[in-house]
Design a protein around this motif. Structure first.
Motif, PDB file in Angstrom:
ATOM      1  N   ASP A   1       0.874  -1.170   0.000  1.00  0.00           N
ATOM      2  CA  ASP A   1       0.000   0.000   0.000  1.00  0.00           C
ATOM      3  C   ASP A   1       0.904   1.210   0.000  1.00  0.00           C
ATOM      4  N   ARG A   2       1.279   1.644  -1.158  1.00  0.00           N
ATOM      5  CA  ARG A   2       2.285   2.690  -1.212  1.00  0.00           C
ATOM      6  C   ARG A   2       2.012   3.602  -2.398  1.00  0.00           C
ATOM      7  N   ASN A   3       2.214   4.877  -2.226  1.00  0.00           N
ATOM      8  CA  ASN A   3       2.106   5.870  -3.299  1.00  0.00           C
ATOM      9  C   ASN A   3       0.812   5.734  -4.081  1.00  0.00           C
ATOM     10  N   GLY A   4      -0.278   5.522  -3.361  1.00  0.00           N
ATOM     11  CA  GLY A   4      -1.565   5.459  -4.048  1.00  0.00           C
ATOM     12  C   GLY A   4      -1.828   4.131  -4.723  1.00  0.00           C
ATOM     13  N   LEU A   5      -0.941   3.175  -4.531  1.00  0.00           N
ATOM     14  CA  LEU A   5      -1.174   1.862  -5.132  1.00  0.00           C
ATOM     15  C   LEU A   5      -1.399   0.850  -4.019  1.00  0.00           C
ATOM     16  N   LYS A   6      -2.538   0.186  -4.077  1.00  0.00           N
ATOM     17  CA  LYS A   6      -2.820  -0.815  -3.063  1.00  0.00           C
ATOM     18  C   LYS A   6      -2.956  -2.160  -3.753  1.00  0.00           C
ATOM     19  N   VAL A   7      -2.171  -3.108  -3.296  1.00  0.00           N
ATOM     20  CA  VAL A   7      -2.235  -4.435  -3.887  1.00  0.00           C
ATOM     21  C   VAL A   7      -2.733  -5.404  -2.842  1.00  0.00           C
ATOM     22  N   GLU A   8      -3.847  -6.039  -3.163  1.00  0.00           N
ATOM     23  CA  GLU A   8      -4.420  -7.013  -2.234  1.00  0.00           C
ATOM     24  C   GLU A   8      -4.365  -8.386  -2.872  1.00  0.00           C
ATOM     25  N   LEU A   9      -4.130  -9.374  -2.026  1.00  0.00           N
ATOM     26  CA  LEU A   9      -4.162 -10.739  -2.514  1.00  0.00           C
ATOM     27  C   LEU A   9      -5.346 -11.439  -1.875  1.00  0.00           C
ATOM     28  N   HIS A  10      -6.279 -11.866  -2.685  1.00  0.00           N
ATOM     29  CA  HIS A  10      -7.445 -12.582  -2.174  1.00  0.00           C
ATOM     30  C   HIS A  10      -7.145 -14.068  -2.305  1.00  0.00           C
ATOM     31  N   VAL A  11      -7.007 -14.710  -1.176  1.00  0.00           N
ATOM     32  CA  VAL A  11      -6.560 -16.083  -1.202  1.00  0.00           C
ATOM     33  C   VAL A  11      -7.747 -17.011  -1.009  1.00  0.00           C
ATOM     34  N   GLN A  12      -7.797 -18.028  -1.832  1.00  0.00           N
ATOM     35  CA  GLN A  12      -8.858 -19.011  -1.669  1.00  0.00           C
ATOM     36  C   GLN A  12      -8.224 -20.382  -1.572  1.00  0.00           C
ATOM     37  N   ARG A  13      -8.619 -21.088  -0.530  1.00  0.00           N
ATOM     38  CA  ARG A  13      -8.024 -22.402  -0.319  1.00  0.00           C
ATOM     39  C   ARG A  13      -8.565 -23.396  -1.318  1.00  0.00           C
ATOM     40  N   GLY A  14      -7.815 -24.429  -1.555  1.00  0.00           N
ATOM     41  CA  GLY A  14      -8.334 -25.501  -2.405  1.00  0.00           C
ATOM     42  C   GLY A  14      -7.394 -26.676  -2.335  1.00  0.00           C
ATOM     43  N   GLY A  15      -7.230 -27.255  -1.156  1.00  0.00           N
ATOM     44  CA  GLY A  15      -6.366 -28.424  -1.001  1.00  0.00           C
ATOM     45  C   GLY A  15      -4.922 -28.031  -1.272  1.00  0.00           C
ATOM     46  N   GLU A  16      -4.310 -28.744  -2.204  1.00  0.00           N
ATOM     47  CA  GLU A  16      -2.901 -28.482  -2.484  1.00  0.00           C
ATOM     48  C   GLU A  16      -2.700 -27.191  -3.267  1.00  0.00           C
ATOM     49  N   THR A  17      -3.757 -26.761  -3.916  1.00  0.00           N
ATOM     50  CA  THR A  17      -3.610 -25.584  -4.765  1.00  0.00           C
ATOM     51  C   THR A  17      -4.439 -24.434  -4.201  1.00  0.00           C
ATOM     52  N   ALA A  18      -3.759 -23.338  -3.986  1.00  0.00           N
ATOM     53  CA  ALA A  18      -4.491 -22.157  -3.532  1.00  0.00           C
ATOM     54  C   ALA A  18      -4.629 -21.206  -4.711  1.00  0.00           C
ATOM     55  N   THR A  19      -5.776 -20.606  -4.804  1.00  0.00           N
ATOM     56  CA  THR A  19      -6.000 -19.640  -5.874  1.00  0.00           C
ATOM     57  C   THR A  19      -5.879 -18.250  -5.274  1.00  0.00           C
ATOM     58  N   ILE A  20      -5.014 -17.473  -5.828  1.00  0.00           N
ATOM     59  CA  ILE A  20      -4.808 -16.123  -5.304  1.00  0.00           C
ATOM     60  C   ILE A  20      -5.201 -15.131  -6.388  1.00  0.00           C
ATOM     61  N   THR A  21      -6.081 -14.227  -6.033  1.00  0.00           N
ATOM     62  CA  THR A  21      -6.436 -13.178  -6.985  1.00  0.00           C
ATOM     63  C   THR A  21      -5.735 -11.904  -6.550  1.00  0.00           C
ATOM     64  N   MET A  22      -4.878 -11.405  -7.409  1.00  0.00           N
ATOM     65  CA  MET A  22      -4.193 -10.168  -7.106  1.00  0.00           C
ATOM     66  C   MET A  22      -5.093  -9.022  -7.564  1.00  0.00           C
ATOM     67  N   LYS A  23      -5.375  -8.099  -6.668  1.00  0.00           N
ATOM     68  CA  LYS A  23      -6.164  -6.938  -7.062  1.00  0.00           C
ATOM     69  C   LYS A  23      -5.339  -5.696  -6.792  1.00  0.00           C
ATOM     70  N   ALA A  24      -4.981  -4.989  -7.826  1.00  0.00           N
ATOM     71  CA  ALA A  24      -4.228  -3.751  -7.656  1.00  0.00           C
ATOM     72  C   ALA A  24      -5.204  -2.603  -7.829  1.00  0.00           C
ATOM     73  N   HIS A  25      -5.243  -1.750  -6.842  1.00  0.00           N
ATOM     74  CA  HIS A  25      -6.185  -0.646  -6.885  1.00  0.00           C
ATOM     75  C   HIS A  25      -5.418   0.658  -6.777  1.00  0.00           C
ATOM     76  N   SER A  26      -5.799   1.616  -7.600  1.00  0.00           N
ATOM     77  CA  SER A  26      -5.038   2.865  -7.607  1.00  0.00           C
ATOM     78  C   SER A  26      -5.868   3.998  -7.023  1.00  0.00           C
ATOM     79  N   THR A  27      -5.254   4.766  -6.120  1.00  0.00           N
ATOM     80  CA  THR A  27      -5.891   5.994  -5.659  1.00  0.00           C
ATOM     81  C   THR A  27      -5.081   7.192  -6.124  1.00  0.00           C
ATOM     82  N   ALA A  28      -4.123   6.945  -7.010  1.00  0.00           N
ATOM     83  CA  ALA A  28      -3.309   8.047  -7.505  1.00  0.00           C
ATOM     84  C   ALA A  28      -4.148   8.933  -8.417  1.00  0.00           C
TER      85      ALA A  28
END
Lengths: 882, 157
Positions: free
Chosen positions: A776-803
């Motif tokens: 969360d720096r310089n108006g850029l916020k990067v969130e990782l939405h993690v979803q479990r799924g056994g051996e494989t986790a699905t991560i959705t990267m969401k980059a949001h800008s307030t710049a």
């Protein structure tokens, strides 16, 4: 040599007409004599070098007729000023800086004067210092490296014997303090707060306020000196003291408790202000020092919040202020406004609250637009305390939705949403729909999504709910939030059959109308929903049974005419061949059309569908082309598979949208969301057929003997490699397809998704995900939405800008330790608009089940400057892979 | 807290700018340009408040000049109008029925007055008299200095 004077005479007008306030009138006369003496004595050469006076420069610039002429005057002067700076001409520096400041205000670059300002500040002359500090405040901001130098100058001047020099230094520090400067000079400021001189004391108190704003850690050292500020008589010291304490209280709960004991002092000061007779020094239209009163009221509000004892101590005085304040002028209303806010925020007596709400009621009916605005604003802040009291003003508030003033409309809209409940939903929605239709683009997105939420929460019947959604879709047009389309589709999908038929008929009316009127480009969301619905339930639309469903709308008009199959397809053709519709909309339409081939029965319609589908085999867009080719195969070689493949979708579980993070209305906790996984599995069964998926829903699958053919089709459909490990079937399905396809739109299109593309957008709606903020720096916020799924986790990267400006060439990279495997899908885009979002899907496979560590690297270009951010994310849940 | 204050003419010409938050020059110019356009487009009957980006803009027109303050969400909008009015009163007292030309030709004075009224974005003095007294005293200090030096230069002192 003559010493130059800073602006020899002070006024614009000639001395004989001078009507100015001039504290040194006698001196002006003396000056004139001296001037004349200089003119006589000074040699001609000295006078020749004299630079243009500020007034003359301003006159010259104002006399310029064109922009080019002005530029040439300014450029000439700037060149001259630069040359004097180079020659270290300290004699005229002050005048030159003053001119430069004027040039700066016109918008020309003036950074080259920064160092000269510092030289002026360092001069012993007060005139130089005054202009130097003015220049410093205008030309420097805290990003400048010259700050080290100015810190030294400030330190010197803070120790000066002249109060005005100290004052200038404090004023400058207050305006441009950077965190480093704040740290370096905090102790000086603290010393000055304790000064016996009120002029210095008040300035130092506000400096401390700014220092704490910049560096909250520095608060402690100011605490002892601050308390005594309230014992002063001087209003300047009092108001700055209250400001400082307010900031401290907002800063930390401990300090808030520490200052609880000053409530009686504040009450006493306020009482004195109200009861004391007329004092000309602080009177504003009959009110004694409104500035101080408002500041105290605000501090009382902070101190009394959630504190019964403190609230008790201020009840009386608030009542007194609320009843005794004269309301005919703006000042009185200013104080009442602040008082109402305080009454509603603290634990006040109920009679006092009634009084406050009544004041707001009066405000709402006031002729002054400003007062009305304030009333709406305050009602919104108090609506959670006493809804029924605010409800009484509903008609007035709805009236304000029609105000020509955008500020008032915005407030009224927010307030209207806060007032919606199950009793008034029908009336409110009717008004809001009218508002939505007429509102400016900037309101449409917010208004429509708030309406969707409200409709979902308070819908009196499912028919009403659907009707309202369609209306919103129609009126918000393309400004609609993307997820509304998919939510609406889900609602239709899970509705009973009769309702689905109704929906398809209603949507057909809209679809047909916009195709005929040619305004379909502005209403793509509703086209998408209509395409999906008609594709699924087209048989109901054209069947005779549709006559049985009443299509009479609220206005008592039935516009529905049962279309023939061919007519429906003609409309589809018109839309599909339009050049204006987005690719997503066309994807919806194409697939819907394919589905209609199994819903419609007549031969001409079948032929028409086939012709249209075939044309897409050569479409310029690769995704559509692929669909075109695949679907046309379903009309030829693999026609036997068509009915099974294009079966109706199973009902989708409705996922409550209540978990949206940006909803500003309060929402009941959403029911635990069910995953839509089973449905997807069912779909997968449809396609994969004999693949070992134990869903049981295999009745439409072709017999096992067909296995080879099925595989062929799968190849056709998606280029899927069935030999890949099937541990995460959806992921494997999705992966190879997503890459060639443009997923730039976030539109969730269940139809497409379910059949052909990555299921990611659907899984995104499932909740609850674990959210890890990676950056969360310089108006850029990067969130990782993690979803479990056994051996494989699905991560959705969401980059949001307030710049404020767009970030281009946005690239997100990630790395995992060796024991992990990381698959990254292509991002949703590479340009991050202000307030925009980029998403990217990551899949992390981890056979060893150790905690996940992720190193990320983000590069982008903003305002032409490349930026590189790196971070390590370790805060994932430890049980992620169990 | 006030984030910035702008004075501009009906023609959209900037007459005074005071920033209490640090922004790069480029951004300041962008904000100024956009805000001036937005405010000038508003009709006279509309209210004096404008929610603009994350600030609340409070503006008021006095003759040909717009006084425009960007405040934080928590601030009292009506009080900001009073503050603007107080500043106008001070300018008026100092210049003697002030007009736009006074502020153009004596912009530094207008800054000095503002700096005695507001510090770091917050009001520092609620007495008109005290502000004018401080300004007068500082003007006097300058005058004394000037005369002193002039006399010294021509050898009279």
């Amino acid at each position: 040599m003559a010493y130059p004077m800073y602006e020899v005479d002070w006024s614009v007008l000639p001395p004989d007409q001078n009507r100015r306030f001039n504290p040194a009138f006698n001196i002006a006369t003396i000056k004139q004599v001296v001037n004349e003496a200089i003119e006589r004595v000074a040699p001609v050469s000295v006078r020749m070098q004299t630079p243009t006076r500020l007034r003359d420069l301003i006159r010259q610039i104002r006399a310029a007729r064109t922009a080019a002429e002005e530029r040439s005057v300014v450029n000439k002067e700037c060149a001259y000023i630069r040359s004097t700076f180079r020659e270290e001409d300290s004699v005229w520096r002050c005048r030159n800086i003053a001119k430069l400041l004027y040039i700066h205000m016109l918008g020309y670059p003036a950074h080259f004067g920064q160092l000269e300002c510092l030289k002026l500040i360092a001069s012993p002359r007060f005139t130089d210092k005054r202009v130097g500090y003015l220049g410093a405040m205008l030309l420097l901001d805290e990003r400048q490296d010259v700050h080290l130098l100015i810190t030294n100058c400030l330190k010197n001047d803070l120790n000066s014997n002249t109060q005005f020099v100290v004052g200038l230094a404090l004023c400058t520090l207050g305006a441009i303090a950077s965190p480093e400067m704040a740290r370096d000079l905090a102790s000086e400021v603290e010393r000055l707060i304790k000064s016996p001189n009120a002029y210095i004391k008040k300035k130092a108190a506000l400096c401390a306020f700014r220092i704490i704003r910049r560096v909250p850690d520095l608060m402690e050292m100011f605490l002892p000196a601050t308390r005594s500020l309230l014992t002063e008589k001087n209003h300047g010291v009092l108001i700055t003291g209250v400001t400082l304490i307010t900031e401290m209280c907002e800063n930390s709960p401990d300090t808030l408790n520490h200052f609880k004991k000053i409530v009686p002092n504040l009450v006493r000061i306020l009482k004195n202000l109200i009861l004391a007779g007329y004092s000309p020094e602080h009177d504003v239209s009959g009110v004694s020092d409104p500035f101080l009163q408002v500041k105290i009221l605000r501090l009382l509000r902070i101190l009394g919040k959630n504190d019964a004892e403190a609230s008790e101590a201020m009840n009386d005085i608030l009542a007194q202020v609320a009843t005794n304040t004269e309301t005919s002028k703006n000042v009185g209303n200013t104080i009442l406004y602040e008082t109402v806010l305080s009454i509603m925020d603290i634990k006040s007596e109920s009679s006092l609250r009634v009084l406050a709400i009544n004041i707001l009621g009066r405000f709402l009916l006031n002729n002054d637009k400003n007062i009305r605005y304030v009333a709406l604003n305050t009602l919104l802040r108090t609506v959670h305390v006493d809804t029924s009291a605010v409800q009484r003003h509903r008609t007035t508030i709805l009236e304000c939705l029609k105000d020509p003033d955008v500020s008032i409309r915005r407030r009224a809209m927010e307030l209207s949403f806060a007032l919606i409940n199950s009793q008034n939903i029908r009336v409110m929605m009717k008004e809001l729909l009218l508002f939505l239709e007429r509102s400016d683009a900037e309101f449409k997105a917010h208004c429509s999504s708030a309406m969707v939420l409200a409709a979902e929460r308070y819908a009196p019947s499912s028919k009403w709910h659907l009707d309202t959604l369609f209306q919103v879709l129609l009126k918000a047009g393309n400004y609609l939030r993307d997820d509304t389309v998919s939510n609406t589709i889900q609602i239709i999908s899970s509705a009973p059959g009769e309702r689905q038929a109704y929906a398809s008929q209603r949507l057909w009316i809209s679809l047909e109308r916009s195709a005929v009127c040619g305004d379909s480009t502005e209403k793509q969301p509703i086209i998408q929903v209509a395409a999906w619905t008609i594709g699924e339930y087209g048989d109901m639309l054209v069947s005779e049974a549709s006559n049985a469903i009443s299509m009479v709308d609220d206005d008592g008009i039935d516009e529905f005419v049962r279309p023939s199959e061919e007519y429906v397809i003609d409309i589809y053709q018109k839309l599909l061949w339009s050049t204006q519709l987005s690719i997503t909309t066309k994807e919806f339409l194409l697939l819907s059309l394919a589905k209609l081939s199994t819903r419609f029965t007549t031969q001409p319609s079948q032929d028409k569908i086939r012709v249209i589908v075939d044309t897409f085999g050569s479409h310029i867009h690769i995704e559509l082309q692929q669909r075109g080719v695949e679907l046309s195969q379903l009309f030829r070689q693999y026609a036997n598979l068509r009915p099974a493949l294009l079966e109706r979708m199973p009902a989708m579980e409705v996922v409550s949208t209540g978990e949206r993070d940006d909803s500003d209305t309060e929402i009941e906790p959403a029911a635990p969301a069910h995953t839509t996984q089973p449905d997807q599995d069912a779909l997968l069964d449809l396609i994969i057929g004999s693949e070992p998926l134990s869903n049981g829903d295999v009745e439409h699958a072709p017999p096992a003997a067909n296995n080879n053919t099925t595989n062929d089709i799968l190849d056709l459909l998606s280029g899927l490699d069935l030999t890949a490990p099937a541990q995460a079937p959806m992921g494997v399905m999705g992966a190879p397809i997503t890459t060639p396809m443009s997923v730039a739109n976030n539109n969730v299109s269940p139809l497409l998704d379910g059949l052909f593309t990555s299921p990611a957008p659907i899984t995104q709606m499932q909740a609850p995900d674990t959210i890890v903020t990676a950056l969360d720096r310089n108006g850029l916020k990067v969130e990782l939405h993690v979803q479990r799924g056994g051996e494989t986790a699905t991560i959705t990267m969401k980059a949001h800008s307030t710049a404020d400006t767009a970030m281009s060439e946005f690239l997100f990279q990630a790395a995992v330790p060796r024991t992990f495997r990381l698959d990254m899908m292509s991002p949703s885009g590479s340009v991050l608009m202000p307030q925009g979002e980029i998403t990217q899907l990551l899949k992390v496979t981890n056979p060893s089940k150790t905690p996940l560590r992720l190193r990320i690297r983000i590069s982008y270009t903003i305002d032409g400057n490349p930026v590189l951010e790196q971070a390590e994310v370790n805060s994932f849940p430890t049980d992620l892979f169990n | 807290m006030m984030q910035f204050m702008l004075l501009f003419s009906r023609q959209g010409k900037l007459r005074l700018q005071k920033w209490y938050v640090a922004h790069p020059d480029k951004l300041k110019k962008k904000i100024t340009r956009e805000l001036i356009t937005t405010v000038l487009a508003r009709k006279p009957k509309m209210c004096s408040f404008l929610e603009w980006k994350d600030v609340k803009v409070v503006y008021k027109r006095y003759a040909s000049l717009y006084f425009c303050c960007a405040m934080e969400q928590e601030d009292n909008e009506l009080l900001t109008l009073e503050l603007i009015h107080r500043y106008v009163e001070l300018l008026d007292k100092y210049f003697g029925s002030v007009c736009e030309l006074d502020i153009i030709f004596n912009f530094e004075k207008a800054y000095f007055i503002l700096d005695e009224l507001v510090l770091g974005g917050e009001l520092q003095e609620t007495s008109k008299k005290n502000v004018l007294k401080a300004i007068a005293a500082q003007d006097l200090l300058q005058e004394d200095e000037t005369v002193d030096e002039a006399l010294r230069d021509v050898g009279l002192l």
